[in-house]
Design a protein around this motif. Structure first.
Motif, PDB file in Angstrom:
ATOM      1  N   TRP A  40       0.808  -1.219   0.000  1.00  0.00           N
ATOM      2  CA  TRP A  40       0.000   0.000   0.000  1.00  0.00           C
ATOM      3  C   TRP A  40       0.838   1.264   0.000  1.00  0.00           C
ATOM      4  O   TRP A  40       0.318   2.342  -0.217  1.00  0.00           O
ATOM      5  N   VAL A  41       2.147   1.152   0.206  1.00  0.00           N
ATOM      6  CA  VAL A  41       3.030   2.320   0.113  1.00  0.00           C
ATOM      7  C   VAL A  41       3.362   2.541  -1.359  1.00  0.00           C
ATOM      8  O   VAL A  41       3.867   1.657  -2.027  1.00  0.00           O
ATOM      9  N   LYS A  42       3.051   3.726  -1.842  1.00  0.00           N
ATOM     10  CA  LYS A  42       3.380   4.077  -3.226  1.00  0.00           C
ATOM     11  C   LYS A  42       4.586   5.005  -3.180  1.00  0.00           C
ATOM     12  O   LYS A  42       4.457   6.179  -2.846  1.00  0.00           O
ATOM     13  N   PRO A  43       5.777   4.469  -3.486  1.00  0.00           N
ATOM     14  CA  PRO A  43       7.002   5.271  -3.371  1.00  0.00           C
ATOM     15  C   PRO A  43       6.935   6.616  -4.077  1.00  0.00           C
ATOM     16  O   PRO A  43       7.494   7.598  -3.596  1.00  0.00           O
ATOM     17  N   GLU A  44       6.237   6.692  -5.199  1.00  0.00           N
ATOM     18  CA  GLU A  44       6.171   7.948  -5.950  1.00  0.00           C
ATOM     19  C   GLU A  44       5.378   9.027  -5.215  1.00  0.00           C
ATOM     20  O   GLU A  44       5.493  10.209  -5.531  1.00  0.00           O
ATOM     21  N   LEU A  45       4.596   8.643  -4.195  1.00  0.00           N
ATOM     22  CA  LEU A  45       3.823   9.628  -3.433  1.00  0.00           C
ATOM     23  C   LEU A  45       4.561  10.147  -2.190  1.00  0.00           C
ATOM     24  O   LEU A  45       4.130  11.132  -1.591  1.00  0.00           O
ATOM     25  N   LEU A  46       5.640   9.501  -1.809  1.00  0.00           N
ATOM     26  CA  LEU A  46       6.359   9.920  -0.603  1.00  0.00           C
ATOM     27  C   LEU A  46       6.796  11.382  -0.644  1.00  0.00           C
ATOM     28  O   LEU A  46       6.653  12.091   0.353  1.00  0.00           O
ATOM     29  N   PRO A  47       7.308  11.895  -1.758  1.00  0.00           N
ATOM     30  CA  PRO A  47       7.720  13.306  -1.783  1.00  0.00           C
ATOM     31  C   PRO A  47       6.567  14.291  -1.577  1.00  0.00           C
ATOM     32  O   PRO A  47       6.804  15.457  -1.276  1.00  0.00           O
ATOM     33  N   ALA A  48       5.336  13.833  -1.706  1.00  0.00           N
ATOM     34  CA  ALA A  48       4.183  14.722  -1.539  1.00  0.00           C
ATOM     35  C   ALA A  48       3.746  14.865  -0.078  1.00  0.00           C
ATOM     36  O   ALA A  48       2.869  15.674   0.213  1.00  0.00           O
ATOM     37  N   ILE A  49       4.344  14.122   0.814  1.00  0.00           N
ATOM     38  CA  ILE A  49       3.981  14.233   2.233  1.00  0.00           C
ATOM     39  C   ILE A  49       4.353  15.628   2.714  1.00  0.00           C
ATOM     40  O   ILE A  49       5.506  16.049   2.610  1.00  0.00           O
ATOM     41  N   GLN A  50       3.377  16.357   3.243  1.00  0.00           N
ATOM     42  CA  GLN A  50       3.557  17.761   3.599  1.00  0.00           C
ATOM     43  C   GLN A  50       3.694  18.021   5.096  1.00  0.00           C
ATOM     44  O   GLN A  50       3.725  19.171   5.507  1.00  0.00           O
ATOM     45  N   VAL A  51       3.741  16.989   5.898  1.00  0.00           N
ATOM     46  CA  VAL A  51       3.820  17.178   7.350  1.00  0.00           C
ATOM     47  C   VAL A  51       5.176  16.698   7.858  1.00  0.00           C
ATOM     48  O   VAL A  51       5.791  15.807   7.275  1.00  0.00           O
TER      49      VAL A  51
END
Length: 110
Positions: A40-51
């Motif tokens: 369920w972890v999508k590596p391409e979305l990690l840089p979008a974490i804003q917190v």
């Protein structure tokens, strides 16, 4: 054979045996075979974490290698990694006082 308090061989065997039967992990290129991310972890979305993100990992974790946390650290913009020495998979139990202090300080300052 000497058993370490933080990673007894019998626990290690049980955990790794159970981990081998699960097919719900994604192995990330560049990480050792023992460093999976759940599917369920999508590596391409990690840089979008804003917190702000606190990662706490045991250096001697034999279930998930610390390289996994290094990967997360490199890909989550405002992240901080604390690598605990002489600590296995259960940092919150093996180093409860330090873990609680780190989390409380992180929450208080973020």
């Amino acid at each position: 054979m000497v058993e370490c308090l933080y990673a007894p061989q019998r626990v290690l065997h049980e955990v790794t045996t159970q981990a081998d039967v699960h097919d719900d992990v994604l192995y990330v290129n560049g990480l050792p075979k023992g460093a999976p991310l759940p599917r369920w972890v999508k590596p391409e979305l990690l840089p979008a974490i804003q917190v702000p993100t606190l990662l706490i990992h045991g250096r001697d974790d034999r279930v998930v290698s610390f390289e996994t946390s290094l990967y997360l650290l490199a890909n989550i913009p405002d992240s901080r990694l604390v690598l605990l020495n002489r600590c296995g998979h259960w940092a919150m139990i093996e180093h409860a006082d330090e873990f609680n202090r780190l989390v409380a300080d992180f929450i208080a300052n973020n």
